[in-house]
Every structure is written in C-alpha cells, then in structure tokens.
Design a protein around this motif. Structure first.
Motif, mmCIF file in Angstrom:
data_model
loop_
_atom_site.group_PDB
_atom_site.id
_atom_site.type_symbol
_atom_site.label_atom_id
_atom_site.label_comp_id
_atom_site.label_asym_id
_atom_site.label_seq_id
_atom_site.Cartn_x
_atom_site.Cartn_y
_atom_site.Cartn_z
ATOM 1 N N TRP A 17 28.236 11.433 -12.152
ATOM 2 C CA TRP A 17 27.543 12.322 -13.080
ATOM 3 C C TRP A 17 28.517 13.295 -13.711
ATOM 4 N N THR A 18 28.302 13.558 -15.001
ATOM 5 C CA THR A 18 29.140 14.527 -15.693
ATOM 6 C C THR A 18 28.342 15.706 -16.235
ATOM 7 N N THR A 19 27.061 15.486 -16.579
ATOM 8 C CA THR A 19 26.278 16.545 -17.212
ATOM 9 C C THR A 19 24.853 16.587 -16.673
ATOM 10 N N ILE A 20 24.450 17.790 -16.284
ATOM 11 C CA ILE A 20 23.054 18.055 -15.928
ATOM 12 C C ILE A 20 22.545 19.085 -16.918
ATOM 13 N N VAL A 21 21.434 18.771 -17.567
ATOM 14 C CA VAL A 21 20.806 19.682 -18.529
ATOM 15 C C VAL A 21 19.619 20.337 -17.844
ATOM 16 N N VAL A 22 19.502 21.658 -18.017
ATOM 17 C CA VAL A 22 18.354 22.375 -17.464
ATOM 18 C C VAL A 22 17.739 23.237 -18.557
ATOM 19 N N VAL A 29 22.862 24.677 -19.823
ATOM 20 C CA VAL A 29 21.646 25.487 -19.746
ATOM 21 C C VAL A 29 21.125 25.638 -21.163
ATOM 22 N N LEU A 30 19.929 25.143 -21.394
ATOM 23 C CA LEU A 30 19.379 25.063 -22.743
ATOM 24 C C LEU A 30 18.109 25.894 -22.878
ATOM 25 N N ASN A 31 18.095 26.756 -23.889
ATOM 26 C CA ASN A 31 16.902 27.522 -24.231
ATOM 27 C C ASN A 31 16.481 27.094 -25.626
#
Length: 143
Positions: free
Chosen positions: A4-9, A37-39
């Motif tokens: 895994w390289t990217t976890i989006v939350v 971290v996405l808003n």
C-alpha cells in the motif's frame, strides 16, 4: 506488510471523522503508506438580494477557512508530528462524489460512519453509504 502507498480519509471535523482519521493514521503506519486527509465542502448560496450586505473583503475564502480548520483537526488528532506522512487537501463538490473520485488512486478509503447533518438514528450517513457502494478501492467505515 503490504504494498500500500496511499490511504485516503474523509474528514469533516465531526466526531466520527476524527475517529476515522485516527484509525486511518494507525493503518497507514502499519502499512508504510501515506495518508491523504481530504475535506470536501459544498458551495452554499448567498443570501437573497435585499438582505443585510456584507463586504466581500470581510468574507473569508471558504477553501482557505476549511484548510485552516482541517490542519487544526489533524494537529488535534495526530499531534504536531504525525506518525506517517500526511497530505491535507480541500476540494469543493459533493462529498461522496469527490471521495469516490479520489478512491481511484488509493489503496484504502476510510470514512466515519456519520458526519455532520442527517438523522442521528441512522447507522450510516448518506456519504458513507454511497462511498461504500461505489468506491474504486476497499472502504473502511469507522464507528
């Protein structure tokens, strides 16, 4: 452990999204992945004509205000030196659609079970339901 390289939350500042952020950071640390971290904020309508006037100079740019708030949430939940590389992004649009679009480049998408708004008796919010059904990667809904 994995490639895994990217976890989006998805984080909107609600208690559920804060739990999701903490969980996602731990998972990113376990997998050696970066945390995005996405808003997502939706454009709101201006008051109807004839209402109290407000100078545009006094109204902050929504994305700037949201970015500052997002950085504060990250600091509050993960500390000054997070255990993983963190990127904070703010996007405008419908939260479910933007999260689903971002899931195309992620190994995992993490959301809280409920965010702001909606009905308190529901087990899942509409965004988490939509994301779980249509994301382009595995999804974890944190309760």
């Amino acid at each position: 452990m994995s490639g895994w390289t990217t976890i989006v939350v998805g984080v909107d500042g609600s208690p559920g999204s804060r739990k999701a952020l903490t969980w996602a950071a731990a998972e990113a640390a376990d997998h050696g992945a970066e945390l995005l971290v996405l808003n997502v904020w939706e454009h709101t309508l201006l008051p109807p004509a004839g209402s109290v006037s407000v100078s545009e100079r006094m109204v902050p740019e929504p994305s700037q205000t949201t970015t500052e708030e997002l950085l504060q949430v990250i600091k509050e939940e993960l500390g000054e030196s997070p255990p993983v590389p963190v990127k904070a992004h703010v996007r405008q649009g419908r939260p479910a659609k933007v999260l689903i679009d971002e899931s195309g480049g992620a190994d995992l998408l993490v959301v809280g079970h409920r965010g702001h708004g909606g009905f308190s008796g529901l087990v899942l919010g509409s965004v988490s339901q939509h994301v779980a059904a249509y994301a382009k990667c595995p999804v974890t809904v944190v309760r």
